[in-house]
Design an enzyme around this catalytic site. Structure first.
Site, PDB file in Angstrom:
ATOM      1  N   ASN A  29       0.824  -1.209   0.000  1.00  0.00           N
ATOM      2  CA  ASN A  29       0.000   0.000   0.000  1.00  0.00           C
ATOM      3  C   ASN A  29       0.858   1.259   0.000  1.00  0.00           C
ATOM      4  O   ASN A  29       0.529   2.260  -0.650  1.00  0.00           O
ATOM      5  CB  ASN A  29      -0.928   0.001   1.210  1.00  0.00           C
ATOM      6  CG  ASN A  29      -2.007  -1.053   1.109  1.00  0.00           C
ATOM      7  OD1 ASN A  29      -2.266  -1.586   0.025  1.00  0.00           O
ATOM      8  ND2 ASN A  29      -2.631  -1.379   2.226  1.00  0.00           N
ATOM      9  N   MET A  31       3.793   1.517  -1.369  1.00  0.00           N
ATOM     10  CA  MET A  31       4.324   1.648  -2.721  1.00  0.00           C
ATOM     11  C   MET A  31       3.265   2.205  -3.663  1.00  0.00           C
ATOM     12  O   MET A  31       3.563   3.040  -4.529  1.00  0.00           O
ATOM     13  CB  MET A  31       4.811   0.282  -3.221  1.00  0.00           C
ATOM     14  CG  MET A  31       5.549   0.322  -4.543  1.00  0.00           C
ATOM     15  SD  MET A  31       7.040   1.341  -4.493  1.00  0.00           S
ATOM     16  CE  MET A  31       8.045   0.414  -3.332  1.00  0.00           C
ATOM     17  N   ASP A  69       3.718  -3.000  -6.470  1.00  0.00           N
ATOM     18  CA  ASP A  69       2.835  -3.271  -5.340  1.00  0.00           C
ATOM     19  C   ASP A  69       2.236  -4.670  -5.439  1.00  0.00           C
ATOM     20  O   ASP A  69       2.121  -5.381  -4.439  1.00  0.00           O
ATOM     21  CB  ASP A  69       1.760  -2.189  -5.168  1.00  0.00           C
ATOM     22  CG  ASP A  69       0.924  -1.969  -6.419  1.00  0.00           C
ATOM     23  OD1 ASP A  69       1.072  -2.716  -7.397  1.00  0.00           O
ATOM     24  OD2 ASP A  69       0.117  -1.011  -6.433  1.00  0.00           O
ATOM     25  N   ARG A  74       2.359 -10.405  -3.638  1.00  0.00           N
ATOM     26  CA  ARG A  74       2.638 -11.832  -3.863  1.00  0.00           C
ATOM     27  C   ARG A  74       3.759 -12.312  -2.958  1.00  0.00           C
ATOM     28  O   ARG A  74       3.740 -13.442  -2.472  1.00  0.00           O
ATOM     29  CB  ARG A  74       2.989 -12.066  -5.335  1.00  0.00           C
ATOM     30  CG  ARG A  74       1.810 -11.925  -6.285  1.00  0.00           C
ATOM     31  CD  ARG A  74       2.137 -12.410  -7.685  1.00  0.00           C
ATOM     32  NE  ARG A  74       3.134 -11.575  -8.353  1.00  0.00           N
ATOM     33  CZ  ARG A  74       2.842 -10.481  -9.037  1.00  0.00           C
ATOM     34  NH1 ARG A  74       1.586 -10.067  -9.122  1.00  0.00           N
ATOM     35  NH2 ARG A  74       3.800  -9.782  -9.640  1.00  0.00           N
ATOM     36  N   ASP A  87      -5.498   0.509  -4.765  1.00  0.00           N
ATOM     37  CA  ASP A  87      -4.753   0.493  -6.025  1.00  0.00           C
ATOM     38  C   ASP A  87      -5.598   1.036  -7.167  1.00  0.00           C
ATOM     39  O   ASP A  87      -5.142   1.860  -7.958  1.00  0.00           O
ATOM     40  CB  ASP A  87      -4.303  -0.944  -6.328  1.00  0.00           C
ATOM     41  CG  ASP A  87      -3.442  -1.016  -7.571  1.00  0.00           C
ATOM     42  OD1 ASP A  87      -2.351  -0.411  -7.578  1.00  0.00           O
ATOM     43  OD2 ASP A  87      -3.850  -1.673  -8.541  1.00  0.00           O
ATOM     44  N   ASP A  91      -4.988   4.502  -9.259  1.00  0.00           N
ATOM     45  CA  ASP A  91      -4.862   4.487 -10.720  1.00  0.00           C
ATOM     46  C   ASP A  91      -5.732   5.565 -11.352  1.00  0.00           C
ATOM     47  O   ASP A  91      -5.316   6.244 -12.305  1.00  0.00           O
ATOM     48  CB  ASP A  91      -5.258   3.121 -11.277  1.00  0.00           C
ATOM     49  CG  ASP A  91      -4.216   2.046 -11.021  1.00  0.00           C
ATOM     50  OD1 ASP A  91      -3.092   2.394 -10.596  1.00  0.00           O
ATOM     51  OD2 ASP A  91      -4.521   0.858 -11.238  1.00  0.00           O
TER      52      ASP A  91
END
Length: 203
Positions: A29, A31, A69, A74, A87, A91
């Site tokens: 988050n 990042m 991110d 992952r 995210d 965006d």
């Protein structure tokens, strides 16, 4: 479209970086917010000032953090629903800032109303393309795919600003009208995908 074909190759590069960043104590988050804030700031500072090359390369650099991110999530073994919504929200903010800044440059610096209009069309279509997918998923339906998703929007827009920065005339205007047409096609594709999904789901 690039998300489908390029994702495995990109993941081979970004996953080790994501693992290293998580080990260094950074969070996905964080990042996401860093990449978005940097891209917005660079777009809104450099493009309206007429520094197209600086804006192109700095916005592109911060946009690349958006790849990390997911890799970091992952590496942690899981993502979160909050992270996914954050995210998507970031965006939209970055896209809005980019096209607003290009429109500002076109109006105030280049004096090109056609390019400014194309930038505003791209801004609106980018938001609607993303919205229809999100709204469909919230309703249990699907409206995925299409010719132009976020990666393609960034590439086409920033190739235009970069070429114009290198002295290629009308590069921004041509790239934005191309993007506007492709975005309209993408919107139509997603509406059709939504209609198919609704029919398959039944009343």
């Amino acid at each position: 479209m690039l998300n489908i074909f390029a994702r495995p190759s990109v993941s081979r590069v970004t996953d080790p970086i994501g693992t290293a960043l998580v080990r260094a104590g950074l969070t996905p988050n964080g990042m996401t917010v860093l990449g978005t804030a940097g891209a917005m700031a660079c777009a809104l500072v450099f493009f309206p000032a007429g520094w197209l090359l600086t804006g192109t390369f700095t916005v592109w650099g911060f946009a690349m953090l958006d790849l990390l991110d997911g890799a970091m999530a992952r590496a942690r073994g899981h993502g979160t629903r909050f992270g996914a919504v954050l995210d998507s929200t970031c965006d939209r903010l970055a896209d809005g800032a980019l096209f607003a800044a290009i429109a500002w440059w076109a109006f105030a610096v280049a004096g090109n109303g056609r390019a400014a209009a194309a930038a505003l069309v791209c801004l609106v279509l980018a938001q609607v393309i993303s919205y229809i997918k999100a709204r469909a998923e919230a309703s249990g339906l699907s409206a995925d795919g299409g010719l132009v998703e976020r990666a393609e929007r960034l590439i086409i827009a920033l190739v235009g600003t970069g070429l114009q920065g290198f002295g290629v005339p009308h590069a921004v205007e041509v790239s934005l009208w191309l993007l506007a047409v492709l975005s309209a096609v993408t919107l139509a594709q997603r509406v059709l995908a939504l209609a198919r999904s609704a029919r398959e789901a039944g009343p």
